[in-house]
Scaffold this active site. Structure first.
Site, PDB file in Angstrom:
ATOM      1  N   HIS A   1      -2.373  18.331   0.791  1.00 17.02           N
ATOM      2  CA  HIS A   1      -2.486  17.020   1.437  1.00 17.02           C
ATOM      3  C   HIS A   1      -2.556  17.155   2.955  1.00 17.02           C
ATOM      4  O   HIS A   1      -1.800  17.904   3.572  1.00 17.02           O
ATOM      5  CB  HIS A   1      -1.274  16.163   1.053  1.00 17.02           C
ATOM      6  CG  HIS A   1      -1.482  14.697   1.227  1.00 17.02           C
ATOM      7  ND1 HIS A   1      -1.609  14.089   2.459  1.00 17.02           N
ATOM      8  CD2 HIS A   1      -1.578  13.696   0.311  1.00 17.02           C
ATOM      9  CE1 HIS A   1      -1.773  12.799   2.295  1.00 17.02           C
ATOM     10  NE2 HIS A   1      -1.768  12.533   1.011  1.00 17.02           N
TER      11      HIS A   1
ATOM     12  N   CYS B   1      -1.982   7.181  -2.547  1.00 11.93           N
ATOM     13  CA  CYS B   1      -3.340   7.717  -2.518  1.00 11.93           C
ATOM     14  C   CYS B   1      -3.511   8.808  -3.569  1.00 11.93           C
ATOM     15  O   CYS B   1      -4.546   8.879  -4.249  1.00 11.93           O
ATOM     16  CB  CYS B   1      -3.674   8.240  -1.119  1.00 11.93           C
ATOM     17  SG  CYS B   1      -2.523   9.487  -0.483  1.00 11.93           S
TER      18      CYS B   1
ATOM     19  N   THR C   1       5.925  15.404  -3.984  1.00  8.82           N
ATOM     20  CA  THR C   1       5.070  14.273  -4.314  1.00  8.82           C
ATOM     21  C   THR C   1       5.603  13.617  -5.579  1.00  8.82           C
ATOM     22  O   THR C   1       5.983  14.301  -6.528  1.00  8.82           O
ATOM     23  CB  THR C   1       3.602  14.693  -4.530  1.00  8.82           C
ATOM     24  OG1 THR C   1       2.842  13.537  -4.917  1.00  8.82           O
ATOM     25  CG2 THR C   1       3.460  15.757  -5.597  1.00  8.82           C
TER      26      THR C   1
ATOM     27  N   THR D   1       0.841  -1.209   0.000  1.00  7.26           N
ATOM     28  CA  THR D   1       0.000   0.000   0.000  1.00  7.26           C
ATOM     29  C   THR D   1       0.870   1.251   0.000  1.00  7.26           C
ATOM     30  O   THR D   1       0.734   2.135   0.846  1.00  7.26           O
ATOM     31  CB  THR D   1      -0.952   0.009   1.214  1.00  7.26           C
ATOM     32  OG1 THR D   1      -0.162   0.061   2.414  1.00  7.26           O
ATOM     33  CG2 THR D   1      -1.824  -1.220   1.237  1.00  7.26           C
TER      34      THR D   1
END
Length: 459
Positions: free
Chosen positions: A297, A270, A328, A239
């Site tokens: 975020h 995400c 990011t 994940t």
């Protein structure tokens, strides 16, 4: 309606919804609100008197495991020009599911959660909510032994209460002697281990398990391969963005690259999950020459509550008090799912003092000119009727703010009221629950890899 919704789920493993809003285990008010949502996206209201007879018809049929959107069936029937009775129309919509009650030929899939942090606990909630019908059985969680004597009670308490997502919907109890947490009757074995290769899962009756590693400690094939050295495991889902040659999968966009022989898969980040489906939709119709992605975020556990040493730039400053410019990799990671965007996107991030729900601002130069109405109408259609309907959600409200999207199951939500278009330039604002929405995407990969992704109606 509520007893029929429950009957269809318990007896047939049929998940019913209203325009993607699940109505299982919902209150009367929740179901009415789901109907009210239809006015926002379709422009016309939907009444419970229109969906109720559809539920009655479905409850009389021997249906196979599936997901049925009774709201879209009701709207489809209203808009149909055919002179056909409602029962015949409904039967036609679900014809492939009739007399397929035992149609799933896949074995039950054992699932292990390695790590029990934010994503781990939300994954547990999702799996427990659908226990007994999804074909996926949460068997164990793996954690390091905490310093507290009542470690198991503390783990159970974190599952029971969540400051962002609210209380667990059900009952939780603990068997300390056997290290088991019971959640709505699901027995979850708690196994203490310091590394992935220390567990023999077969000792707990766990076999052929898919391990969901949500620690983020190991991100390459070598590190994650430690899970596969254990007896009782078969595959691993990470994940977090994977490194090296790992396949980074955004469900709905490139999940078809997963092959039977793939034992380790990354579910990307995400943010990558939030923006990639929207970017794919835009690329397919308008084309993208280049652009910039700015993510606003929510803070995460990696940051400090108050100022303290941190190896990362700026992240040592208090997350609860500051906006923090960060990096990011999502803009570059998009190209792993959409190769046509290789080298076309730049990206940056700002961490802000909210605990959950983030926003991606997509500033794009398109290949063709458009306007606000055309762009929004297209994205609305994609959110409601395309293969990306579980990834892209759509809102048409002037008043929504970040907390309104806590618990949203989609990867990203297009805020149509904020869309800006000037010729071939557009700015799109995409909300996303960076915890729960992402966990739902991970769960979809889990369903896909285990062969338990059920048919959706209408197609």
């Amino acid at each position: 309606m509520i007893p029929l919704v429950g009957h269809l789920y318990r007896e047939n493993n049929v998940v019913t919804s209203i325009y993607g809003r699940s109505i299982i285990n919902r209150t009367v008010v929740d179901i009415i609100k789901a109907h009210k949502y239809v006015r926002q996206v379709e422009g016309t209201p939907l009444c419970v008197r229109e969906t109720w007879p559809i539920l009655e018809i479905l409850s009389r049929l021997e249906l196979g495991p599936s997901r049925i959107d009774i709201g879209k069936i009701a709207t489809g029937y209203k808009n149909s020009n055919e002179a056909v009775e409602l029962e015949d129309y409904v039967r036609g919509q679900v014809s492939e599911l009739i007399n397929a009650k035992n149609g799933s030929d896949h074995e039950e899939q054992d699932v292990v959660l390695y790590g029990f942090g934010r994503i781990g606990r939300l994954m547990a909630r999702i799996l427990i909510q659908r226990a007994g019908g999804s074909g996926m059985n949460l068997r164990a969680i793996i954690v390091r032994k905490g310093k507290a004597e009542n470690d198991l009670q503390k783990r159970a308490s974190l599952l029971r209460r969540d400051s962002v997502h609210g209380p667990f919907n059900g009952t939780i109890s603990v068997d300390e002697e056997n290290n088991v947490i019971f959640a709505n009757g699901v027995a979850i074995q708690v196994i203490y281990a310091n590394s992935p290769d220390q567990v023999d899962y077969t000792d707990y009756g766990i076999n052929n398990a898919i391990v969901v590693d949500n620690t983020g400690v190991w991100r390459d094939a070598e590190g994650l391969g430690q899970h596969l050295q254990c007896k009782g495991t078969s595959k691993v889902i990470l994940t977090a963005p994977g490194k090296g040659e790992l396949k980074n999968v955004v469900y709905g966009v490139n999940h078809n690259i997963i092959e039977e022989s793939d034992n380790i898969i990354s579910a990307a980040s995400c943010t990558t999950n939030a923006i990639t489906p929207v970017l794919k939709a835009i690329c397919d119709k308008f084309g993208v020459e280049n652009g910039h992605v700015e993510t606003v975020h929510s803070y995460t556990n990696d940051q400090n509550l108050i100022d303290n040493y941190h190896k990362g730039a700026r992240r040592g400053r208090s997350a609860a008090l500051n906006m923090v410019i960060s990096e990011t990799g999502a803009a570059k990671a998009v190209s792993k799912a959409l190769p046509q965007l290789e080298g076309k996107l730049s990206g940056n991030a700002i961490r802000v003092p909210t605990p959950n729900v983030s926003m991606a601002i997509l500033n794009l130069n398109l290949s063709t000119n458009t306007d606000v109405e055309e762009l929004n109408n297209y994205l609305r259609e994609m959110a409601l009727y395309s293969d990306l309907k579980k990834q892209i959600d759509y809102t048409n409200s002037h008043e929504v703010v970040s907390s309104d999207f806590v618990g949203n199951r989609n990867a990203g939500i297009v805020d149509s009221r904020a869309t800006i278009v000037n010729g071939n330039r557009c700015v799109l604002y995409v909300w996303y629950d960076n915890e729960f929405g992402y966990s739902c995407q991970v769960n979809r990969i889990l369903q896909h890899m285990s062969g338990n992704m059920h048919k959706s109606v209408p197609a």
